[in-house]
Design an enzyme around this catalytic site. Sequence first.
Site, PDB file in Angstrom:
ATOM      1  N   PHE A 183       1.291  -1.691  -0.076  1.00 41.40           N
ATOM      2  CA  PHE A 183      -0.137   0.221   0.127  1.00 41.40           C
ATOM      3  C   PHE A 183       0.151   1.439  -0.238  1.00 41.40           C
ATOM      4  O   PHE A 183       1.842   1.414   0.967  1.00 41.40           O
ATOM      5  CB  PHE A 183      -0.772   0.064   0.944  1.00 41.40           C
ATOM      6  CG  PHE A 183      -2.031  -0.556   1.036  1.00 41.40           C
ATOM      7  CD1 PHE A 183      -3.292  -0.738   1.453  1.00 41.40           C
ATOM      8  CD2 PHE A 183      -1.532  -2.447   1.755  1.00 41.40           C
ATOM      9  CE1 PHE A 183      -3.907  -1.426   0.953  1.00 41.40           C
ATOM     10  CE2 PHE A 183      -2.994  -2.798   1.621  1.00 41.40           C
ATOM     11  CZ  PHE A 183      -4.088  -2.949   1.477  1.00 41.40           C
ATOM     12  N   ASP A 184       0.124   2.776  -1.091  1.00 37.01           N
ATOM     13  CA  ASP A 184       0.892   3.462  -0.545  1.00 37.01           C
ATOM     14  C   ASP A 184       0.420   4.044   0.920  1.00 37.01           C
ATOM     15  O   ASP A 184      -0.770   3.700   0.983  1.00 37.01           O
ATOM     16  CB  ASP A 184       0.555   4.529  -1.765  1.00 37.01           C
ATOM     17  CG  ASP A 184       0.671   5.829  -1.540  1.00 37.01           C
ATOM     18  OD1 ASP A 184       1.777   5.975  -1.129  1.00 37.01           O
ATOM     19  OD2 ASP A 184      -0.553   7.011  -1.613  1.00 37.01           O
TER      20      ASP A 184
END
Length: 246
Positions: free
Chosen positions: A9-10
């Site tokens: 994930f960002d």
Amino acid sequence: MAKYYCVLFDADNTLLDFDAAESKALAETLVTYGIEPDAQTVQTYREINSELWKQLEKGQIRRDKLMSERFTRFLKAIDAAGNGAEMNRFYLEQLSTHPDLMSGNVLEVMGELSEVATLAIVTNGFDKVQSRRVQESGLNSYLEDVFVSEKLDSEKPNRKIFDAALRSLGVENREHVLVVGDSLSSDIQGGINAGLDTCWFNPNHAENPGKVCPTYEIASLEELYPLVMEPEELANIGLKNRRHQR
């Protein structure tokens, strides 16, 4: 059969609400240094900061140059006196104190996904700031690790930061890795550069200019369930939701 056993994930504007955190930290910084945080002044800073981050992503400037320049350029643009480097240090300290989550059931989604997949964050930014925000947000409970560009000396979309993350996680089969993020130029292009499938988190239904093509596009994190979970695991989610609605 679910395809992805590892999800990268960002952080900002994917799991953590950077816009909210930035607004608070910037207002606190401007007030502390005697500058009125009106809409035009804030917009001036954001335009300067955004342009510098774009240059960083393209490898046109170094991280330390961005840090030394953004508030210096901002003060010059609004014709105000001050020490840009000092303001930047204060701003980063304030930013680290705002662990705002994105709207919706972020922690619930991360909890469900963490039961069936390895989850990690790969983010551009500064280790002290990002690590503290992730920790205080509650996200750490569901993450295997947090990989920050400053610590790894590589920014997205450079594939090196993804390569380093996968090595550390012990993941060898890239076919089972999914990158999730809100930025086409940073997250999605970075995932593509690393030979990974990508998922564009686009809750505001922004238009894609078409230069960067994600594997998937979602408007809510819950839409990751059918990508990551087996059919029986999805059924369990449905059962939990029905119980909560009673």
